[in-house]
Design an enzyme around this catalytic site. Sequence first.
Site, mmCIF file in Angstrom:
data_model
loop_
_atom_site.group_PDB
_atom_site.id
_atom_site.type_symbol
_atom_site.label_atom_id
_atom_site.label_comp_id
_atom_site.label_asym_id
_atom_site.label_seq_id
_atom_site.Cartn_x
_atom_site.Cartn_y
_atom_site.Cartn_z
ATOM 1 N N GLU A 208 92.210 25.153 -3.407
ATOM 2 C CA GLU A 208 91.302 24.812 -4.507
ATOM 3 C C GLU A 208 90.565 25.999 -5.212
ATOM 4 O OE1 GLU A 208 90.923 23.358 -1.482
ATOM 5 O OE2 GLU A 208 90.364 21.549 -1.260
ATOM 6 N N GLY A 262 82.373 30.018 7.995
ATOM 7 C CA GLY A 262 82.437 29.704 6.303
ATOM 8 C C GLY A 262 80.937 29.041 5.987
ATOM 9 N N HIS A 379 65.369 3.761 -4.319
ATOM 10 C CA HIS A 379 65.965 3.022 -4.822
ATOM 11 C C HIS A 379 67.456 2.821 -5.085
ATOM 12 C CE1 HIS A 379 61.900 2.531 -7.001
ATOM 13 N NE2 HIS A 379 61.975 3.944 -6.779
ATOM 14 N N LYS A 489 95.316 19.448 5.138
ATOM 15 C CA LYS A 489 95.737 20.384 4.138
ATOM 16 C C LYS A 489 97.234 20.731 4.274
ATOM 17 C CE LYS A 489 91.945 23.719 4.426
ATOM 18 N NZ LYS A 489 91.698 25.083 5.071
HETATM 19 O O1 F6P Z 1 86.631 22.968 4.730
HETATM 20 C C1 F6P Z 1 87.212 23.987 5.680
HETATM 21 C C2 F6P Z 1 86.979 25.030 5.354
HETATM 22 O O2 F6P Z 1 87.741 26.001 5.981
HETATM 23 C C3 F6P Z 1 85.561 25.389 5.496
HETATM 24 O O3 F6P Z 1 85.173 25.549 6.825
HETATM 25 C C4 F6P Z 1 85.371 26.673 4.415
HETATM 26 O O4 F6P Z 1 83.797 26.867 4.412
HETATM 27 C C5 F6P Z 1 86.010 26.310 3.430
HETATM 28 O O5 F6P Z 1 87.136 25.434 3.948
HETATM 29 C C6 F6P Z 1 86.374 27.464 2.449
HETATM 30 O O6 F6P Z 1 87.207 28.385 3.009
HETATM 31 P P1 F6P Z 1 87.391 29.722 2.535
HETATM 32 O O7 F6P Z 1 86.230 30.541 2.473
HETATM 33 O O8 F6P Z 1 88.315 30.364 3.404
HETATM 34 O O9 F6P Z 1 88.038 29.661 1.183
#
Ligand code: F6P
Length: 527
Positions: A208, A262, A379, A489
């Site tokens: 992403e 993270g 609500h 993933k």
């Molecule tokens: O959702 C999984 C994850 O590995 C989280 O632990 C982490 O915060 C997020 O993805 C983002 O990961 P990165 O900082 O490596 O982009």
Amino acid sequence: MPSITKTRAWQALKAHREEISRTTLRELFDADPGRYQTFSYETRGLALDLSKNRMTHRTLGLLAELAKAAGVEEQIEAMLSGQRINESEDRAARHMALRDRSELASAGVDAEVRSVDRRIEAFTNLVRAGRAVGATGKPFTDVLSIGIGGSHLGPMLVMTALRTAETTGPKVHYVDNIDGHQIASTLAKLDPATTLVLAASKSFTTMETLANAETARKWIVERLGRGAVAQHFVGLTSNTAEARAFGITDDRIFPMWDWVGGRFSVWSAVGLSAALGVGWDAFSAFRAGAHAMDRHFAAEPLEENLPVLLAMTGIWNNNFLTFDDVAIVPYDERLRALPSFLQQLEMESNGKRVRLDGSVVDTRTAPVVFGMVGTSAQHTFHQLLHQGTRSVPVDFIAAARPGHALSGRHDKLIANMLAQSEALAFGTDGGGDPHRTCPGNRPSTTILLEKLDPFHLGMLIALYEHKVFVQGVIWGINSFDQFGVELGKQLADPLVRDISASKVRGTYDSSTAGLLRRYRAWRGSDG
Ligand code: F6P
């Protein structure tokens, strides 16, 4: 690894549950008119009221015994002293070092960590003073923060909680999702000449974040030329090589450390977007608040230790009273991002089914966490809380002093919160009408802050971080890894390839294949 369920304390709590099941919150309050005093705790402008939970002195005593039996004190010490408690990834969990000024200023952490922290501070001040400029020589009026999960939720929470109409400095915009609608609508509001883009990703491999960073880079290059990337991009990552390969220059890469998970990373370089939005002083006070909670956590006995008490109350509700969920209901619009932050913190940390040694747990682990700000939640889902067939323990969170000057409004807000916890605890017989009956006896916890300033926000987040850690210790699981996220993933890769390819190459189950065909037919061939 011996199971926690075999300990004397666990067995005693199981037996004690029968005793508690025979009493109600109404009876507990009637028996002890000073119950608030008995079951509430306070430190540095943060009050924790556990009195509306279905527990007695004996419950708390047994829960403290359980914490001792699980080695909570030793594990707190192990985390604080930098031992590699994240065993499956062979790492320490040292996020606390980042909020300890004395450690940052002395030899507690190594020189590189200190120097990066000083660089973050200097960069924050430079941008906020309008002295860091874009390719056309204009100062940055906007920051686009790209990141997901732990590289997004913490900084966004800090921004939404602390930024007011009066706060100066660049406006910060957050983009996390792969859904193009989000970044398309955000870029449409921004001028590339005055936008600084932060790519926050510990791994710098997250699909992403990379997709969004590429979209933003294209947007900058098309309008300002290839040479503008260096001036407009910042990388917050522990994978500095990938950030460099993306086109970010070394002076704009702020490393983070493998010993910061993270979802515990808002205190590191990942917090830069928040620091840019609220200023370095506020960001420092936010860290100082967390540090104050760390010191409390490290020093107080289990019986007086707020994160431990919050954690053990959760263990009681979850493992013994068998309540499956927890609702997070902040009565403060500024904390609207807290439920999703805590969803990740609790469910990614403790949504585990095997213990540190790989054996399958014989207890329930993390509950389902959900929430919404009050009074909106009243609500939306409170009907189920009051009259549904399941009891959902609620965490109510509020600040005594509002951040606005509208007369009477804050009192009404807090009155509503108090009324909700009262209604949950004591219910009503509805005048004999079953439709109007609320059974009550439903637990809740209230956290009241003196005010929602940077310091108390830091305290609040650290309180929950440590709560999650303590619960992980009780269950014997590793709260710091997240391998469960990987499978989805991996499965996305062939689907990303096949979804737009002329020929589907993967083999899929009939549901996935059917939906893929339906999608491709409706999507058409315009790519
Ligand atoms: O959702 C999984 C994850 O590995 C989280 O632990 C982490 O915060 C997020 O993805 C983002 O990961 P990165 O900082 O490596 O982009």
